[in-house]
Design an enzyme around this catalytic site. Structure first.
Site, PDB file in Angstrom:
ATOM      1  N   ASP A  28      32.597 -43.112 -11.466  1.00  0.00           N
ATOM      2  CA  ASP A  28      31.614 -42.346 -12.233  1.00  0.00           C
ATOM      3  C   ASP A  28      32.356 -41.413 -13.194  1.00  0.00           C
ATOM      4  O   ASP A  28      33.343 -40.779 -12.832  1.00  0.00           O
ATOM      5  CB  ASP A  28      30.722 -41.539 -11.284  1.00  0.00           C
ATOM      6  CG  ASP A  28      29.456 -41.040 -11.965  1.00  0.00           C
ATOM      7  OD1 ASP A  28      28.363 -41.484 -11.572  1.00  0.00           O
ATOM      8  OD2 ASP A  28      29.561 -40.204 -12.894  1.00  0.00           O
ATOM      9  N   ASN A  85      19.387 -43.613  -6.920  1.00  0.00           N
ATOM     10  CA  ASN A  85      18.363 -42.785  -7.568  1.00  0.00           C
ATOM     11  C   ASN A  85      17.384 -43.701  -8.299  1.00  0.00           C
ATOM     12  O   ASN A  85      17.805 -44.628  -8.997  1.00  0.00           O
ATOM     13  CB  ASN A  85      19.013 -41.810  -8.555  1.00  0.00           C
ATOM     14  CG  ASN A  85      19.881 -40.781  -7.846  1.00  0.00           C
ATOM     15  OD1 ASN A  85      19.564 -40.349  -6.745  1.00  0.00           O
ATOM     16  ND2 ASN A  85      20.978 -40.395  -8.473  1.00  0.00           N
ATOM     17  N   SER A  93      19.145 -41.657 -14.350  1.00  0.00           N
ATOM     18  CA  SER A  93      19.375 -41.381 -15.774  1.00  0.00           C
ATOM     19  C   SER A  93      19.820 -42.615 -16.553  1.00  0.00           C
ATOM     20  O   SER A  93      19.822 -42.595 -17.783  1.00  0.00           O
ATOM     21  CB  SER A  93      20.414 -40.264 -15.929  1.00  0.00           C
ATOM     22  OG  SER A  93      21.644 -40.656 -15.369  1.00  0.00           O
ATOM     23  N   HIS A  98      21.864 -49.101  -9.923  1.00  0.00           N
ATOM     24  CA  HIS A  98      23.222 -48.741  -9.505  1.00  0.00           C
ATOM     25  C   HIS A  98      23.188 -47.994  -8.187  1.00  0.00           C
ATOM     26  O   HIS A  98      22.251 -47.258  -7.903  1.00  0.00           O
ATOM     27  CB  HIS A  98      23.933 -47.895 -10.568  1.00  0.00           C
ATOM     28  CG  HIS A  98      23.155 -46.709 -11.057  1.00  0.00           C
ATOM     29  ND1 HIS A  98      22.118 -46.828 -11.949  1.00  0.00           N
ATOM     30  CD2 HIS A  98      23.254 -45.397 -10.763  1.00  0.00           C
ATOM     31  CE1 HIS A  98      21.614 -45.627 -12.200  1.00  0.00           C
ATOM     32  NE2 HIS A  98      22.277 -44.739 -11.485  1.00  0.00           N
ATOM     33  N   HIS A 100      25.384 -45.320  -5.909  1.00  0.00           N
ATOM     34  CA  HIS A 100      26.494 -44.365  -5.876  1.00  0.00           C
ATOM     35  C   HIS A 100      27.188 -44.452  -4.510  1.00  0.00           C
ATOM     36  O   HIS A 100      26.504 -44.465  -3.474  1.00  0.00           O
ATOM     37  CB  HIS A 100      25.987 -42.928  -6.026  1.00  0.00           C
ATOM     38  CG  HIS A 100      25.303 -42.622  -7.324  1.00  0.00           C
ATOM     39  ND1 HIS A 100      25.914 -41.908  -8.339  1.00  0.00           N
ATOM     40  CD2 HIS A 100      24.056 -42.901  -7.769  1.00  0.00           C
ATOM     41  CE1 HIS A 100      25.051 -41.763  -9.356  1.00  0.00           C
ATOM     42  NE2 HIS A 100      23.921 -42.353  -9.029  1.00  0.00           N
TER      43      HIS A 100
HETATM   44  P1  5GP Z   1      21.914 -41.750 -12.068  1.00  0.00           P
HETATM   45  O1  5GP Z   1      21.762 -40.306 -12.429  1.00  0.00           O
HETATM   46  O2  5GP Z   1      21.146 -42.652 -13.019  1.00  0.00           O
HETATM   47  O3  5GP Z   1      21.638 -42.063 -10.635  1.00  0.00           O
HETATM   48  O4  5GP Z   1      23.440 -42.074 -12.231  1.00  0.00           O
HETATM   49  C1  5GP Z   1      24.025 -42.447 -13.434  1.00  0.00           C
HETATM   50  C2  5GP Z   1      25.476 -42.106 -13.310  1.00  0.00           C
HETATM   51  O5  5GP Z   1      26.158 -42.777 -14.334  1.00  0.00           O
HETATM   52  C3  5GP Z   1      25.776 -40.623 -13.463  1.00  0.00           C
HETATM   53  O6  5GP Z   1      26.393 -40.142 -12.267  1.00  0.00           O
HETATM   54  C4  5GP Z   1      26.704 -40.554 -14.661  1.00  0.00           C
HETATM   55  O7  5GP Z   1      27.740 -39.621 -14.512  1.00  0.00           O
HETATM   56  C5  5GP Z   1      27.224 -41.970 -14.758  1.00  0.00           C
HETATM   57  N1  5GP Z   1      27.555 -42.396 -16.101  1.00  0.00           N
HETATM   58  C6  5GP Z   1      26.766 -42.260 -17.215  1.00  0.00           C
HETATM   59  N2  5GP Z   1      27.375 -42.800 -18.288  1.00  0.00           N
HETATM   60  C7  5GP Z   1      28.566 -43.297 -17.834  1.00  0.00           C
HETATM   61  C8  5GP Z   1      29.633 -43.972 -18.493  1.00  0.00           C
HETATM   62  O8  5GP Z   1      29.642 -44.225 -19.694  1.00  0.00           O
HETATM   63  N3  5GP Z   1      30.713 -44.315 -17.725  1.00  0.00           N
HETATM   64  C9  5GP Z   1      30.748 -44.064 -16.371  1.00  0.00           C
HETATM   65  N4  5GP Z   1      31.841 -44.453 -15.708  1.00  0.00           N
HETATM   66  N5  5GP Z   1      29.746 -43.426 -15.731  1.00  0.00           N
HETATM   67  C10 5GP Z   1      28.674 -43.045 -16.456  1.00  0.00           C
END
Ligand code: 5GP
Length: 112
Positions: A28, A85, A93, A98, A100
């Protein structure tokens, strides 16, 4: 197209820790713990809400991969957390399914 699709297509770089035909795992960009890895399916599925019985094997594969990665990065014995999430209240987001994998420190519960 989401940012994760661009990572799958290698249009933007990521710190990839595992890859096969079905899934990709990478670090991440904003880690919430010393170890924070995202596991994504290569198939474009916008959220857990959109999976069907056809995705059973893929979902099982993601969990198996999480277990293997946790061992590989040495967090399996101390423990770790898997999080998916989903949508607004879940704090999703990026609209590409995905998981984590978070570990490397004591995690609190319940989540905020
Ligand atoms: P969510 O909030 O949707 O559960 O998790 C999305 C995750 O993707 C976030 O923890 C964010 O830091 C990660 N993320 C967003 N854009 C990128 C990216 O361009 N590269 C990587 N490696 N992680 C990303």
């Amino acid at each position: 197209m989401t940012i994760f699709k661009k990572i799958i297509d290698k249009e933007i770089p990521a710190d990839i820790v595992y890859e096969d035909d079905i899934c990709l795992a990478f670090r991440d960009i904003t880690p919430q713990a010393p170890q924070h890895i995202l596991i994504i399916p290569k198939k474009e599925i916008s959220s857990l809400n959109k999976v069907t019985s056809e995705d059973k094997e893929l979902l099982g594969h993601m969990l198996l991969m999480a277990s293997e990665i946790a061992k590989k990065i040495n967090i399996s014995e101390d423990g770790y957390r898997l999080v998916i999430n989903t949508n607004s209240h879940g704090g999703q987001s990026v609209n590409h399914l995905h998981m984590h994998v978070i570990g490397g420190r004591q995690l609190s519960w319940p989540p905020g």
